[in-house]
Design a protein around this motif. Sequence first.
Motif, mmCIF file in Angstrom:
data_model
loop_
_atom_site.group_PDB
_atom_site.id
_atom_site.type_symbol
_atom_site.label_atom_id
_atom_site.label_comp_id
_atom_site.label_asym_id
_atom_site.label_seq_id
_atom_site.Cartn_x
_atom_site.Cartn_y
_atom_site.Cartn_z
ATOM 1 N N VAL A 253 35.933 35.863 56.090
ATOM 2 C CA VAL A 253 34.624 35.458 55.381
ATOM 3 C C VAL A 253 35.188 35.119 53.802
ATOM 4 O O VAL A 253 35.127 34.216 53.308
ATOM 5 C CB VAL A 253 33.637 36.309 55.358
ATOM 6 N N PHE A 254 36.116 36.210 53.265
ATOM 7 C CA PHE A 254 36.538 36.166 51.942
ATOM 8 C C PHE A 254 37.822 35.157 51.826
ATOM 9 O O PHE A 254 38.234 34.895 50.978
ATOM 10 C CB PHE A 254 37.060 37.483 51.733
ATOM 11 N N LEU A 255 38.699 34.968 53.086
ATOM 12 C CA LEU A 255 39.527 33.849 52.716
ATOM 13 C C LEU A 255 39.017 32.577 52.896
ATOM 14 O O LEU A 255 39.606 31.752 52.134
ATOM 15 C CB LEU A 255 40.806 34.041 53.998
ATOM 16 N N ALA A 256 38.095 32.295 53.565
ATOM 17 C CA ALA A 256 37.480 31.067 53.570
ATOM 18 C C ALA A 256 36.848 30.687 52.216
ATOM 19 O O ALA A 256 36.924 29.590 51.640
ATOM 20 C CB ALA A 256 36.223 31.146 54.534
ATOM 21 N N LEU A 257 36.231 31.915 51.605
ATOM 22 C CA LEU A 257 35.792 31.596 50.250
ATOM 23 C C LEU A 257 36.686 31.330 49.231
ATOM 24 O O LEU A 257 36.724 30.518 48.378
ATOM 25 C CB LEU A 257 35.036 32.940 49.712
ATOM 26 N N ALA A 258 38.183 31.929 49.571
ATOM 27 C CA ALA A 258 39.095 31.838 48.511
ATOM 28 C C ALA A 258 39.711 30.304 48.861
ATOM 29 O O ALA A 258 39.814 29.609 47.659
ATOM 30 C CB ALA A 258 40.380 32.715 48.934
ATOM 31 N N TYR A 259 39.858 29.833 49.944
ATOM 32 C CA TYR A 259 40.369 28.499 50.308
ATOM 33 C C TYR A 259 39.077 27.348 49.499
ATOM 34 O O TYR A 259 39.659 26.543 48.989
ATOM 35 C CB TYR A 259 40.576 28.289 51.716
ATOM 36 N N ARG A 260 37.989 27.781 49.637
ATOM 37 C CA ARG A 260 37.069 26.754 49.358
ATOM 38 C C ARG A 260 37.077 26.555 47.866
ATOM 39 O O ARG A 260 37.129 25.703 47.083
ATOM 40 C CB ARG A 260 35.530 27.144 49.925
#
Length: 269
Positions: A253-260
């Motif tokens: 979840v947090f990695l996806a938020l970072a990439y986004r």
Amino acid sequence: MSRPLSLRVELRRQITRPRTRWTYLVLLALPLVVVAAFTLGDDSNEGQNFADLATTGSANFAVFMLLVTAELLILILAALFVGDPVPAEASWSSLRYLLTAPVPRARLLTSKLLVGLGLTAFAVLLLLGWVLIVGGIFYGWEALSLDVGGSLTWSQVLPRLAASAGYVFLAQLPFAAIAFWMGVRTDAPLAAVGVAVFAAIVSSILDSLSALGDYRRALPNHYAREWIGLFGPDADYGALLPGVLWALLYATVFLALAYRHFARKDVLS
């Protein structure tokens, strides 16, 4: 022609940074400091917990050191290695140059993420291997003494130590991912690390509140010490599964938020 900011290039950049060298030096010095503390203190070993048994042999010393470093020191290292590189580039004003080299944003983040995770994994392995050597030199190579009585042979201990090291690494992924997410939002490396450590502290406080009941199971570090159960007469590796799944979920979840966020970030500001 090699691509800009390949994994090899990024690894070289991170290894040559003073903070990386000093971090590993601290890891190497820590077991020696603990040995000195045991030498100066009371070495009666009258109890039957991990601290009391730490000086009975290399295996016990390794388990003790893993226990005392897993939830703070290794957490900070994971947050530092994963959360620091992007804001450090921003604070050095080199982030804009990298992205105009050109380096695709996703590849830049992926390089820094994989190198950061690799440095963290190496730190865990380095610490475990070094404490086994230090423990053997100062306390001998006896089999692991259990706190419930009895012992484990080295053929039993080594796979459990390896599984424990892997689990400790995975248990830090949620907070490393939080640091990574915060790192793409700021140009202050300490802010990224600090937010991750703060999140771990808050999670630990909430986990101690019995009023939350089963809701505590969803906290990122609720299962952080589950690996200790491996050092009993019968190791239940299946008990580690909930902690692994929750760690991977938080990290995703947090990695996806970072990439986004980074894909939309104005790096020229």
